[in-house]
Design a protein around this motif. Sequence first.
Motif, PDB file in Angstrom:
ATOM      1  N   TYR A 273       4.412  17.147  -7.707  1.00 47.76           N
ATOM      2  CA  TYR A 273       4.590  17.255  -6.259  1.00 47.76           C
ATOM      3  C   TYR A 273       4.440  18.727  -5.874  1.00 47.76           C
ATOM      4  CZ  TYR A 273       6.554  12.550  -6.538  1.00 47.76           C
ATOM      5  OH  TYR A 273       6.744  11.226  -6.759  1.00 47.76           O
ATOM      6  N   ARG A 274       3.491  18.995  -4.952  1.00 46.56           N
ATOM      7  CA  ARG A 274       3.246  20.362  -4.468  1.00 46.56           C
ATOM      8  C   ARG A 274       3.748  20.457  -3.025  1.00 46.56           C
ATOM      9  NH1 ARG A 274      -0.757  22.985  -7.692  1.00 46.56           N
ATOM     10  NH2 ARG A 274      -1.635  21.567  -9.243  1.00 46.56           N
ATOM     11  N   LEU A 275       4.716  21.320  -2.773  1.00 45.58           N
ATOM     12  CA  LEU A 275       5.282  21.507  -1.445  1.00 45.58           C
ATOM     13  C   LEU A 275       4.614  22.732  -0.805  1.00 45.58           C
ATOM     14  CD1 LEU A 275       9.065  20.877  -2.226  1.00 45.58           C
ATOM     15  CD2 LEU A 275       7.277  19.228  -1.648  1.00 45.58           C
TER      16      LEU A 275
ATOM     17  N   GLN B 229     -11.972  12.861  -0.049  1.00 48.56           N
ATOM     18  CA  GLN B 229     -11.671  11.558  -0.630  1.00 48.56           C
ATOM     19  C   GLN B 229     -12.254  10.422   0.205  1.00 48.56           C
ATOM     20  OE1 GLN B 229      -7.422  11.249  -1.333  1.00 48.56           O
ATOM     21  NE2 GLN B 229      -7.306  13.471  -1.543  1.00 48.56           N
ATOM     22  N   GLY B 230     -12.791  10.718   1.328  1.00 46.09           N
ATOM     23  CA  GLY B 230     -13.318   9.667   2.186  1.00 46.09           C
ATOM     24  C   GLY B 230     -12.446   9.488   3.392  1.00 46.09           C
ATOM     25  N   ALA B 231     -11.093   9.539   3.263  1.00 43.28           N
ATOM     26  CA  ALA B 231     -10.137   9.415   4.373  1.00 43.28           C
ATOM     27  C   ALA B 231      -8.776   9.787   3.860  1.00 43.28           C
ATOM     28  CB  ALA B 231     -10.126   7.993   4.938  1.00 43.28           C
ATOM     29  N   ALA B 232      -7.895  10.232   4.746  1.00 45.91           N
ATOM     30  CA  ALA B 232      -6.521  10.558   4.355  1.00 45.91           C
ATOM     31  C   ALA B 232      -5.777   9.266   4.065  1.00 45.91           C
ATOM     32  CB  ALA B 232      -5.841  11.346   5.466  1.00 45.91           C
ATOM     33  N   ASP B 233      -5.083   9.267   2.937  1.00 48.87           N
ATOM     34  CA  ASP B 233      -4.425   8.025   2.514  1.00 48.87           C
ATOM     35  C   ASP B 233      -2.944   8.303   2.295  1.00 48.87           C
ATOM     36  OD1 ASP B 233      -5.073   5.542  -0.091  1.00 48.87           O
ATOM     37  OD2 ASP B 233      -3.909   5.462   1.752  1.00 48.87           O
ATOM     38  N   ASP B 234      -2.164   8.436   3.428  1.00 44.97           N
ATOM     39  CA  ASP B 234      -0.730   8.700   3.317  1.00 44.97           C
ATOM     40  C   ASP B 234      -0.009   7.557   2.637  1.00 44.97           C
ATOM     41  OD1 ASP B 234       0.018  10.653   6.317  1.00 44.97           O
ATOM     42  OD2 ASP B 234      -1.025  11.109   4.439  1.00 44.97           O
ATOM     43  N   ALA B 235      -0.458   6.319   2.897  1.00 52.72           N
ATOM     44  CA  ALA B 235       0.243   5.147   2.343  1.00 52.72           C
ATOM     45  C   ALA B 235       0.241   5.167   0.823  1.00 52.72           C
ATOM     46  CB  ALA B 235      -0.405   3.864   2.864  1.00 52.72           C
ATOM     47  N   ALA B 236      -0.924   5.533   0.210  1.00 50.96           N
ATOM     48  CA  ALA B 236      -0.999   5.564  -1.258  1.00 50.96           C
ATOM     49  C   ALA B 236      -0.068   6.619  -1.826  1.00 50.96           C
ATOM     50  CB  ALA B 236      -2.439   5.818  -1.702  1.00 50.96           C
ATOM     51  N   VAL B 237      -0.011   7.780  -1.160  1.00 53.70           N
ATOM     52  CA  VAL B 237       0.859   8.846  -1.656  1.00 53.70           C
ATOM     53  C   VAL B 237       2.322   8.444  -1.526  1.00 53.70           C
ATOM     54  CG1 VAL B 237       1.555  11.239  -1.338  1.00 53.70           C
ATOM     55  CG2 VAL B 237      -0.848  10.614  -1.129  1.00 53.70           C
ATOM     56  N   ARG B 238       2.683   7.865  -0.366  1.00 56.03           N
ATOM     57  CA  ARG B 238       4.078   7.453  -0.178  1.00 56.03           C
ATOM     58  C   ARG B 238       4.463   6.334  -1.150  1.00 56.03           C
ATOM     59  NH1 ARG B 238       6.600   9.350   4.341  1.00 56.03           N
ATOM     60  NH2 ARG B 238       5.317  10.536   5.797  1.00 56.03           N
ATOM     61  N   GLU B 239       3.518   5.431  -1.446  1.00 51.84           N
ATOM     62  CA  GLU B 239       3.814   4.362  -2.415  1.00 51.84           C
ATOM     63  C   GLU B 239       4.120   4.951  -3.796  1.00 51.84           C
ATOM     64  OE1 GLU B 239       0.708   1.530  -2.767  1.00 51.84           O
ATOM     65  OE2 GLU B 239       1.733   0.344  -4.300  1.00 51.84           O
ATOM     66  N   ALA B 240       3.312   5.932  -4.184  1.00 53.08           N
ATOM     67  CA  ALA B 240       3.568   6.584  -5.480  1.00 53.08           C
ATOM     68  C   ALA B 240       4.902   7.322  -5.460  1.00 53.08           C
ATOM     69  CB  ALA B 240       2.435   7.546  -5.811  1.00 53.08           C
TER      70      ALA B 240
ATOM     71  N   ASP C  14       7.525   6.521  -3.617  1.00 55.80           N
ATOM     72  CA  ASP C  14       8.628   5.546  -3.593  1.00 55.80           C
ATOM     73  C   ASP C  14       9.013   5.103  -4.991  1.00 55.80           C
ATOM     74  OD1 ASP C  14       7.593   3.915  -0.489  1.00 55.80           O
ATOM     75  OD2 ASP C  14       8.807   5.712  -0.872  1.00 55.80           O
ATOM     76  N   GLU C  15       8.057   5.127  -5.930  1.00 59.35           N
ATOM     77  CA  GLU C  15       8.382   4.785  -7.317  1.00 59.35           C
ATOM     78  C   GLU C  15       9.397   5.767  -7.910  1.00 59.35           C
ATOM     79  OE1 GLU C  15       3.962   2.952  -8.397  1.00 59.35           O
ATOM     80  OE2 GLU C  15       4.803   4.614  -9.535  1.00 59.35           O
ATOM     81  N   ASP C  16       9.430   6.985  -7.346  1.00 59.92           N
ATOM     82  CA  ASP C  16      10.399   7.993  -7.797  1.00 59.92           C
ATOM     83  C   ASP C  16      11.619   8.039  -6.893  1.00 59.92           C
ATOM     84  OD1 ASP C  16       7.860  10.350  -8.843  1.00 59.92           O
ATOM     85  OD2 ASP C  16       8.785   8.666  -9.893  1.00 59.92           O
ATOM     86  N   GLY C  17      11.793   7.008  -6.020  1.00 62.44           N
ATOM     87  CA  GLY C  17      13.002   6.933  -5.209  1.00 62.44           C
ATOM     88  C   GLY C  17      12.924   7.656  -3.898  1.00 62.44           C
ATOM     89  N   ALA C  18      11.702   7.878  -3.358  1.00 58.15           N
ATOM     90  CA  ALA C  18      11.585   8.601  -2.090  1.00 58.15           C
ATOM     91  C   ALA C  18      12.214   7.819  -0.957  1.00 58.15           C
ATOM     92  CB  ALA C  18      10.117   8.896  -1.789  1.00 58.15           C
ATOM     93  N   ALA C  19      11.940   6.481  -0.910  1.00 55.70           N
ATOM     94  CA  ALA C  19      12.485   5.668   0.177  1.00 55.70           C
ATOM     95  C   ALA C  19      13.984   5.459   0.012  1.00 55.70           C
ATOM     96  CB  ALA C  19      11.757   4.320   0.234  1.00 55.70           C
ATOM     97  N   ASP C  20      14.440   5.205  -1.246  1.00 60.33           N
ATOM     98  CA  ASP C  20      15.859   4.924  -1.476  1.00 60.33           C
ATOM     99  C   ASP C  20      16.722   6.159  -1.259  1.00 60.33           C
ATOM    100  OD1 ASP C  20      15.023   2.736  -4.239  1.00 60.33           O
ATOM    101  OD2 ASP C  20      15.123   2.345  -2.083  1.00 60.33           O
ATOM    102  N   ASP C  21      16.243   7.314  -1.758  1.00 60.67           N
ATOM    103  CA  ASP C  21      17.044   8.535  -1.683  1.00 60.67           C
ATOM    104  C   ASP C  21      16.750   9.355  -0.430  1.00 60.67           C
ATOM    105  OD1 ASP C  21      16.640   9.014  -5.238  1.00 60.67           O
ATOM    106  OD2 ASP C  21      18.065   7.776  -4.095  1.00 60.67           O
ATOM    107  N   GLY C  22      15.639   9.035   0.244  1.00 57.16           N
ATOM    108  CA  GLY C  22      15.326   9.725   1.491  1.00 57.16           C
ATOM    109  C   GLY C  22      14.862  11.155   1.343  1.00 57.16           C
ATOM    110  N   TRP C  23      14.288  11.522   0.185  1.00 54.85           N
ATOM    111  CA  TRP C  23      13.857  12.914   0.023  1.00 54.85           C
ATOM    112  C   TRP C  23      12.454  13.189   0.577  1.00 54.85           C
ATOM    113  CZ3 TRP C  23       9.486  13.286  -2.915  1.00 54.85           C
ATOM    114  CH2 TRP C  23       9.231  12.284  -3.847  1.00 54.85           C
TER     115      TRP C  23
END
Length: 664
Positions: A70-72, A133-144, A146-155
Amino acid sequence: MARAEKVAKFEEQRDRFQCMLLTTGVGGVGLNLTSADRVVMVDPAWNPATDAQAVDRAYRIGQDKDVKVYRLITSGLIEDKMFRLQVFKMGLTKTALESEKQSHLFTAKEIRALFEWTDPSEGETRKLLGSGQGAADDAAVREAADEDGAADDGWLGDWLAAGASDFADFTRSLTQTQAPSEATVTQHVAEVKQRVDSVEEQTQRVAEAHKAVEEKRFAAEQGLVEAATAVSTSTATRRSAEDNFKEQRSRLKLARSAEAKALARHEQAVSWQLYAKEQLTKADAGNRNNEQAAASYKESAELSRNAARAAEEALSRAYAEAAKVLEDGKWDEEGRAKGVGIYAAVDVALDKFYKADRALARVRQGLDQVAIRQSEVEDVEDELLSLNNGSIDLEFDEDGKQTKAKMEDGVRKQLETIQGQAHSKAEKVRESTSAAVAAFLGAGLSFAETFQKTEQRPTRMEEVKAVKASVRSVFKHLSAAWSSSKRAQDAWAKVSSSRSKYAQRSSASKGALEEAAATLAEADAEVEAATQDKHVKVEEAASAEKAAAEAQEAKDKAEAEETEWRTRRDMLRGEAQAAKIELKPAKAAVKEALAEKKTVMAQMARVDKAQMKIEAAKTTALERLRSEKYDANQVELAYELKKKNSALLAIEQGDESPGQASPP
């Protein structure tokens, strides 16, 4: 704490340490952090190799999990520009080393924009990555994420200003030479659909087989329950026999443990006895040696004392001869000879005579003091010797708080202190006496030099010389006798000290011998007691072993009566176990079929997504960017062009006349 210890804790104690904070600068110094599978880059570097080395601390040999990075990046600020330069440098590297045809994503205008301010809400770098990449794909990044707890922990929340991009997809796109054709993708879709149908049929067959095996297992377990009910009756008898056997076996175990302890005690007692005998032998040999040495030094001390006394007697005679020379009545008040013996031939100087007489008196006083101090030294030596020989009776405390050894040590220290003081006083007296003897010798010789031929009667010069030689000899003899006496006293003191030391050693060795004898007596008593205890424990162990054998026989008889029912139960148990064994591969087959189905469905989804991307790529502006020629020096050229334009603008403004406004 050293760096290696911190790394070891992070690697080995994963339940305690879930995060390690590092700077990117430590990425190239040989760290292995394979226990981590997530890397968060907070501060990008100008050199992409620095960040790559930091990521490689986790993504390296020994890593058994997928590593996500993850690059901030702060959009629009210096970090955004640094990251865009990283992407540009990575494009240069991949152009030179990997790809035959690279994507050109940054134009000369965009490179010049690196030196200009950008609105953070626009997210230009993210938009450029999305166009690659052809188009910005926020959904794919957020899905990946969420596997690390982004949605559950809210980070991963509202703090994202410009969104998120998949940098991995972008780096993979850099080395793609040509996208697959539409016909190829269509054919791949048909193949995947055919495979989905085949997997569905296989899953149905595996489920039916699993159901048949499950029914077989259920029937076997029902038969096993019925057999267990029949076995319960015979089990009661067997358990009673087993309880009795366990009790007897416990008694046997305790008896054998007591027997082992008794044998160990006997062995230790015998070893102690042998050791005590050896110590007694050593103590006896040491005592004999010390006694012999003490006897030898005692004899030497006696000889030294006799020699000192003989020297003292010789000194007394020498003093008497010197005093006889200086007796009154040999010369009148003017120093003229009165005709007494050999001294009738010489006249003397009375002042020298009186000086020699006073010096001899001081010698007498010194000799008396030497005798007194020497007597004190001998008394202390005798007391110390008596203490070492055990000849002094000591009074002990009635409550036993002070032992004989402590009393003797206390008395010995006192006597040794007194002995040292007596020796010191005697030495001082001998030194003063030596000075008095030396002074007398000088005064006496000066007195002898004043001898001259008397005028009272006819005298030859040879007689005067003879008298002078005789007097000088007497005075010198006194000095020599004092030196001999002093040496004899010193020799006696040295031998006496050695005698006292060895007498003390002899006394100590006697005590050690008595202690060794007492220890041996205790060891003999312990051996006798241990031998009796060993015989008792051996007999008890034999009795317990016999009772255990009888209990074993009763248990075997009860088990024989139960054999028939056990055989039936074991047979049914084997059938149930066989059914369970058949059930395991059936379950594994079902699981494998479901997994294969999931894999095929995922592959189908990816193929569909690829087909959609091909359609979208037809209208994208990526082709325009790829057609642009790439110049490795365009950053420097853009900077030089900007400087040149600034210079031209300054020149134009300088040529304008005063009061004329500059063009907008």
